[in-house]
Scaffold this motif. Structure first.
Motif, PDB file in Angstrom:
ATOM      1  N   GLN A 641       0.827  -1.207   0.000  1.00  0.00           N
ATOM      2  CA  GLN A 641       0.000   0.000   0.000  1.00  0.00           C
ATOM      3  C   GLN A 641       0.864   1.260   0.000  1.00  0.00           C
ATOM      4  O   GLN A 641       0.508   2.259  -0.630  1.00  0.00           O
ATOM      5  CB  GLN A 641      -0.927  -0.001   1.212  1.00  0.00           C
ATOM      6  N   VAL A 642       1.976   1.223   0.704  1.00  0.00           N
ATOM      7  CA  VAL A 642       2.895   2.366   0.686  1.00  0.00           C
ATOM      8  C   VAL A 642       3.460   2.554  -0.718  1.00  0.00           C
ATOM      9  O   VAL A 642       3.532   3.681  -1.233  1.00  0.00           O
ATOM     10  CB  VAL A 642       4.033   2.184   1.717  1.00  0.00           C
ATOM     11  N   THR A 643       3.851   1.464  -1.363  1.00  0.00           N
ATOM     12  CA  THR A 643       4.340   1.539  -2.744  1.00  0.00           C
ATOM     13  C   THR A 643       3.251   2.081  -3.663  1.00  0.00           C
ATOM     14  O   THR A 643       3.502   2.925  -4.524  1.00  0.00           O
ATOM     15  CB  THR A 643       4.783   0.148  -3.235  1.00  0.00           C
ATOM     16  N   PHE A 644       2.027   1.586  -3.477  1.00  0.00           N
ATOM     17  CA  PHE A 644       0.888   2.017  -4.285  1.00  0.00           C
ATOM     18  C   PHE A 644       0.667   3.527  -4.141  1.00  0.00           C
ATOM     19  O   PHE A 644       0.442   4.232  -5.132  1.00  0.00           O
ATOM     20  CB  PHE A 644      -0.356   1.249  -3.837  1.00  0.00           C
ATOM     21  N   LEU A 645       0.752   4.037  -2.919  1.00  0.00           N
ATOM     22  CA  LEU A 645       0.571   5.469  -2.693  1.00  0.00           C
ATOM     23  C   LEU A 645       1.692   6.281  -3.334  1.00  0.00           C
ATOM     24  O   LEU A 645       1.467   7.404  -3.799  1.00  0.00           O
ATOM     25  CB  LEU A 645       0.506   5.754  -1.184  1.00  0.00           C
ATOM     26  N   ASN A 646       2.876   5.703  -3.407  1.00  0.00           N
ATOM     27  CA  ASN A 646       4.033   6.369  -4.023  1.00  0.00           C
ATOM     28  C   ASN A 646       4.128   6.084  -5.520  1.00  0.00           C
ATOM     29  O   ASN A 646       5.217   6.195  -6.107  1.00  0.00           O
ATOM     30  CB  ASN A 646       5.326   5.907  -3.340  1.00  0.00           C
ATOM     31  N   GLN A 647       3.028   5.732  -6.160  1.00  0.00           N
ATOM     32  CA  GLN A 647       3.064   5.233  -7.533  1.00  0.00           C
ATOM     33  C   GLN A 647       3.660   6.225  -8.533  1.00  0.00           C
ATOM     34  O   GLN A 647       4.222   5.817  -9.554  1.00  0.00           O
ATOM     35  CB  GLN A 647       1.663   4.833  -7.990  1.00  0.00           C
ATOM     36  N   TYR A 648       3.541   7.511  -8.281  1.00  0.00           N
ATOM     37  CA  TYR A 648       4.107   8.491  -9.207  1.00  0.00           C
ATOM     38  C   TYR A 648       5.617   8.639  -9.036  1.00  0.00           C
ATOM     39  O   TYR A 648       6.250   9.389  -9.778  1.00  0.00           O
ATOM     40  CB  TYR A 648       3.426   9.848  -9.023  1.00  0.00           C
ATOM     41  N   GLN A 649       6.190   7.940  -8.046  1.00  0.00           N
ATOM     42  CA  GLN A 649       7.624   8.022  -7.784  1.00  0.00           C
ATOM     43  C   GLN A 649       8.320   6.660  -7.902  1.00  0.00           C
ATOM     44  O   GLN A 649       9.491   6.545  -7.546  1.00  0.00           O
ATOM     45  CB  GLN A 649       7.858   8.583  -6.376  1.00  0.00           C
ATOM     46  N   ARG A 650       7.594   5.635  -8.358  1.00  0.00           N
ATOM     47  CA  ARG A 650       8.161   4.297  -8.388  1.00  0.00           C
ATOM     48  C   ARG A 650       8.341   3.797  -9.823  1.00  0.00           C
ATOM     49  O   ARG A 650       7.533   4.090 -10.699  1.00  0.00           O
ATOM     50  CB  ARG A 650       7.257   3.327  -7.604  1.00  0.00           C
ATOM     51  N   GLU A 651       9.399   3.008 -10.026  1.00  0.00           N
ATOM     52  CA  GLU A 651       9.629   2.372 -11.317  1.00  0.00           C
ATOM     53  C   GLU A 651       8.665   1.202 -11.487  1.00  0.00           C
ATOM     54  O   GLU A 651       8.081   0.709 -10.511  1.00  0.00           O
ATOM     55  CB  GLU A 651      11.068   1.893 -11.402  1.00  0.00           C
ATOM     56  N   GLN A 652       8.536   0.745 -12.737  1.00  0.00           N
ATOM     57  CA  GLN A 652       7.632  -0.353 -13.046  1.00  0.00           C
ATOM     58  C   GLN A 652       8.377  -1.481 -13.744  1.00  0.00           C
ATOM     59  O   GLN A 652       9.393  -1.258 -14.403  1.00  0.00           O
ATOM     60  CB  GLN A 652       6.478   0.130 -13.930  1.00  0.00           C
ATOM     61  N   THR A 653       7.820  -2.682 -13.584  1.00  0.00           N
ATOM     62  CA  THR A 653       8.359  -3.829 -14.305  1.00  0.00           C
ATOM     63  C   THR A 653       7.908  -3.748 -15.761  1.00  0.00           C
ATOM     64  O   THR A 653       7.106  -2.880 -16.140  1.00  0.00           O
ATOM     65  CB  THR A 653       7.847  -5.141 -13.690  1.00  0.00           C
ATOM     66  N   ALA A 654       8.415  -4.660 -16.573  1.00  0.00           N
ATOM     67  CA  ALA A 654       8.066  -4.655 -17.995  1.00  0.00           C
ATOM     68  C   ALA A 654       6.561  -4.826 -18.205  1.00  0.00           C
ATOM     69  O   ALA A 654       6.006  -4.314 -19.174  1.00  0.00           O
ATOM     70  CB  ALA A 654       8.827  -5.760 -18.720  1.00  0.00           C
ATOM     71  N   ASP A 655       5.897  -5.549 -17.291  1.00  0.00           N
ATOM     72  CA  ASP A 655       4.454  -5.755 -17.437  1.00  0.00           C
ATOM     73  C   ASP A 655       3.636  -4.755 -16.613  1.00  0.00           C
ATOM     74  O   ASP A 655       2.450  -4.973 -16.348  1.00  0.00           O
ATOM     75  CB  ASP A 655       4.064  -7.188 -17.060  1.00  0.00           C
ATOM     76  N   GLY A 656       4.258  -3.645 -16.192  1.00  0.00           N
ATOM     77  CA  GLY A 656       3.513  -2.554 -15.587  1.00  0.00           C
ATOM     78  C   GLY A 656       3.258  -2.627 -14.094  1.00  0.00           C
ATOM     79  O   GLY A 656       2.406  -1.904 -13.586  1.00  0.00           O
ATOM     80  N   LYS A 657       3.982  -3.470 -13.366  1.00  0.00           N
ATOM     81  CA  LYS A 657       3.801  -3.551 -11.920  1.00  0.00           C
ATOM     82  C   LYS A 657       4.745  -2.575 -11.213  1.00  0.00           C
ATOM     83  O   LYS A 657       5.892  -2.392 -11.638  1.00  0.00           O
ATOM     84  CB  LYS A 657       4.069  -4.973 -11.430  1.00  0.00           C
TER      85      LYS A 657
END
Length: 777
Positions: A641-657
């Motif tokens: 949930q913390v990662t989810f809230l920081n979604q505009y600051q986090r990198e993504q995997t090739a499939d968008g996670k």
């Protein structure tokens, strides 16, 4: 083509797009079948079905077309086939409708039609009477009337009819009249007409207001609505008045004093300050002030709060004020008063930031003459806005900035939740999990009157209102009777979990654990015979509940966090201080409204993502934790949930996670620490807080005390104290020492545990683990 083939080939999402209807991220939209202020129509794209929770309209893709265009079943089938682009071959007596295109410039054609409508209003006594009753001056305003006869008799022309079909003024229902000619339904029949204009001041659409007393058919817009009323504002505009409706805007345009000093722009209802209006306002480089003139009702006031907060976030130096109307709306006000009342209302308009202070033009002029020569007359007002306005830009900018959780927690505090810093942030993370596939749940436990209901209600206020379901009670079978997707991506708030009976608790547990309820019910078929059928309810929702006995429920509900209300003297004093400041007028209620509206924008800006935690296999919990399997899953959920809230600051995997960072783990650990400690402790939150206060009072093991002494010292009720005493006796933390029941029994602390040491050990274990992760990063 069979009906089943139509349903297979025509997706409901495509139909919605055809009608320019766009569901939000929760597949909800404003219901087109009734006047809807909040998104109440639920769309299920996978099953091609829809349902409105307000007017109970529901069905499949064909039914939607039938309801939307008010067609017969056969006409709806025909329409659906034309959308697919095929011809019905097995439905007799059905004529294929071909796509009609306009044969001349649309704006020129609409201008011609409006001139026809304009003539029509002067030839229609009922229309003139209607306008007179609404205090609308036909000489000053550009208003027409659609009598529904523009394509009849000598006016009947194929080119005219085709063009009207193309723009939506006529609707082809495949009806043959008694004369054998094709008949058409007239859009906006028996309505007064207002033109909507584009940036080049050309008519690009119409707004119709029915003159017939039909509660379900009051307002009409041409398909693919665009344009503004009365037009795009003058680029030199300094003061802009926004009204809730077109008729309200027209009412103000009749007053010379208004048009001389202001521009007027109509919104399309409380949810109608659309992107085109916002873009037009952005282009007003000299704009100094926006004046809201919305309806004097709850919906109008909520809209002003929402849009005021939005403008304040985007334009921090813009002056925002509101007119306080004596009647329902500005049109009704001008029906009942002379036009001079508008000048009076403008002089007494209120600042959006402080509804208690009138913004008087005369007062402002007087004040500016007494200012120091070096001081800008607008400085005080801007300083006042900056003092009240939280330190953020747009919601997206806020989500992209550093220290997101810290700053968000500060804004949550400004929304009215005093203290409880870690708890309120944990509750926020729990509640926004309703957007994800595996939502989590919180049970807030505290003594009676401890504020547990207040904190869950305040957190729920920060969420989009259309997504929140609040219950004071839930009956035994009510959860089984919701529609299949009524609880999909929702938030459930239960004010008193203790009031639920066992059957309701069982259903709630099943929904939380399995996100699914299935029941066998009896219903009558078309012939009136009883028939058994299966009813399903899907429950992807997060929930917050309040209880005095949290452990009872937490043990039986997977994915539920137990959060204890802070009942310390220090927290009580913080709350009392806040209450006193509020009652003394030192806390501006507008600040809370602005912050709440902004946090709602933040939540609406979040998009659904799955999260992958590359450090998950390296995380451990202390061995002392009981029910460690369940807590481990919850620990991982909060990290996500913390990662989810920081979604505009986090990198993504090739499939968008989204990819979890160590900082997310560190923040989640800090937020979740008290819940982890509670899992180690065999005392629940309220009982632990009481026992720690008891040890502090007795100061040493074997010091005798009576219940009366403790009641007086801690100021708690007899019933509450008795519950604590009984629990501690049962767990052998205290024991009887003597005394008499009529004079007072005496007790002593028998087990003097070192809770603070245990907390420190757990904290060190978790922090050391994170430090090790940082080394191998």
């Amino acid at each position: 083509m069979t009906i089943s083939e139509i349903k297979e080939n025509l997706n409901l999402s495509a139909v919605l797009a055809h009608y320019n209807l766009t569901p939000n991220k929760n597949n909800m939209l404003l219901c087109p079948f009734h006047e809807d202020n909040t998104a109440s129509l639920q769309v299920n794209p996978t099953q091609n079905k829809y349902k409105c929770h307000a007017c109970d309209k529901k069905g499949d893709v064909i039914q939607f077309v039938q309801d939307y265009e008010k067609l017969t079943k056969r006409e709806a089938i025909l329409k659906c086939v034309t959308m697919i682009g095929q011809v019905i071959t097995n439905v007799p007596s059905v004529v294929k409708v071909e796509t009609v295109t306009i044969t001349e410039d649309k704006s020129i054609f609409l201008e011609k039609m409006f001139q026809s409508f304009r003539k029509g209003i002067f030839n229609s006594p009922p229309a003139k009477e209607y306008c007179k009753g609404r205090n609308l001056d036909l000489e000053k305003l550009s208003i027409g009337f659609n009598g529904g006869q523009f394509h009849h008799g000598t006016r009947r022309d194929e080119t005219l009819i085709n063009n009207c079909l193309a723009v939506g003024l006529l609707l082809d229902r495949n009806i043959i009249s008694k004369t054998g000619e094709k008949a058409f339904n007239v859009f906006g029949n028996k309505s007064i007409v207002f033109p909507l204009k584009n940036k080049e001041n050309q008519i690009v659409s119409f707004y119709f207001r029915s003159t017939i007393n039909n509660e379900n058919s009051k307002h009409f817009y041409l398909k693919n609505r665009s344009g503004l009323y009365p037009n795009y504002p003058n680029p030199a505009t300094k003061k802009l008045i926004l009204t809730e409706s077109i008729i309200d805007a027209g009412s103000l345009l009749q007053i010379d004093e208004i048009t001389k000093n202001h521009s007027v722009l109509a919104c399309y209802g409380t949810n109608g300050l659309n992107e085109e209006i916002q873009n037009a306002i952005k282009e007003l480089q000299q704009l100094e002030e926006i004046i809201f003139c919305f309806d004097n009702d709850d919906a109008g006031k909520e809209a002003v709060t929402k849009y005021g907060a939005m403008f304040l976030n985007e334009y921090p130096n813009l002056k925002l004020t509101t007119l306080e109307l004596p009647n329902k709306d500005i049109n009704e006000t001008l029906q009942l008063h002379e036009s001079e009342i508008v000048t009076e209302l403008l002089e007494k308009r209120k600042s959006f930031l402080s509804s208690n202070e009138p913004f008087s033009i005369e007062e402002k002029t007087t004040k500016t003459t007494t200012k120091k020569p070096t001081e800008d007359p607008s400085d005080s007002e801007q300083a006042k806005q900056k003092a009240v306005k939280p330190n953020f830009g747009t919601a997206i900018e806020f989500l992209k900035a550093k220290d997101l959780l810290k700053r968000l927690n500060a804004e949550i505090g400004k929304s009215g939740i005093v203290g409880e810093e870690n708890s309120r942030l944990l509750l926020f993370l729990i509640i926004i999990s309703y957007m994800n596939k595996s939502p989590i749940h919180g049970i807030v436990q505290g003594s009676s009157g401890s504020g547990k209901t207040h904190i869950i209600g305040s957190i729920a206020d920060l969420m989009p209102g259309e997504d929140v379901l609040r219950f004071t009670r839930i009956t035994e079978s009510s959860l089984y009777n919701w529609g299949e997707f009524d609880l999909f991506r929702k938030i459930i708030i239960i004010e008193d979990l203790d009031g639920l009976k066992e059957e309701a608790l069982y259903a709630l547990r099943e929904l939380i654990s399995n996100q699914f309820l299935s029941s066998s019910v009896s219903m009558k078929d078309k012939k009136g015979n009883n028939k058994s059928t299966r009813k399903e309810v899907k429950g992807q929702f997060s929930s917050l509940s309040a209880t005095t006995k949290g452990e009872t429920y937490e043990d039986n509900m997977s994915r539920s966090f137990l959060i204890a209300v802070d009942e310390s003297k220090e927290q009580t004093q913080r709350i009392i201080t806040h209450q006193n400041k509020r009652n003394a007028g030192e806390i501006d209620p507008k600040e809370k409204q602005i912050v709440v509206a902004f946090i709602q924008q933040i939540v609406r800006s979040l998009k659904y993502y799955e999260v992958v935690n590359p450090y998950a296999t390296k995380l451990q919990l202390p061995d002392k934790v009981h029910k460690i399997r369940r807590l481990n899953e919850m620990y991982q959920a909060v990290i996500k949930q913390v990662t989810f809230l920081n979604q505009y600051q986090r990198e993504q995997t090739a499939d968008g996670k989204l990819i979890t960072k160590i900082e997310d783990i560190e923040q989640a650990t800090e937020i979740l620490f008290e819940s982890i400690v509670l899992k180690v402790d065999e005392l629940d939150g309220s009982l632990r807080q009481f026992f720690e206060r008891l040890k502090k009072y007795t100061k040493a093991k074997d010091t005798e005390f009576t219940q009366r002494e403790i009641r007086q010292e801690m100021n708690i009720s007899k019933t509450q104290l008795q519950r604590f005493i009984n629990s501690l006796l049962e767990l052998e933390y205290i024991k009887y020492k003597g005394g008499f029941s009529n004079k007072g029994l005496k007790y002593v602390v028998d087990y003097w545990d070192n809770h603070q040491k245990l907390r420190a050990e757990i904290k060190d274990f978790l922090m050391l683990q994170i430090e090790e992760l940082k080394k191998i990063r």
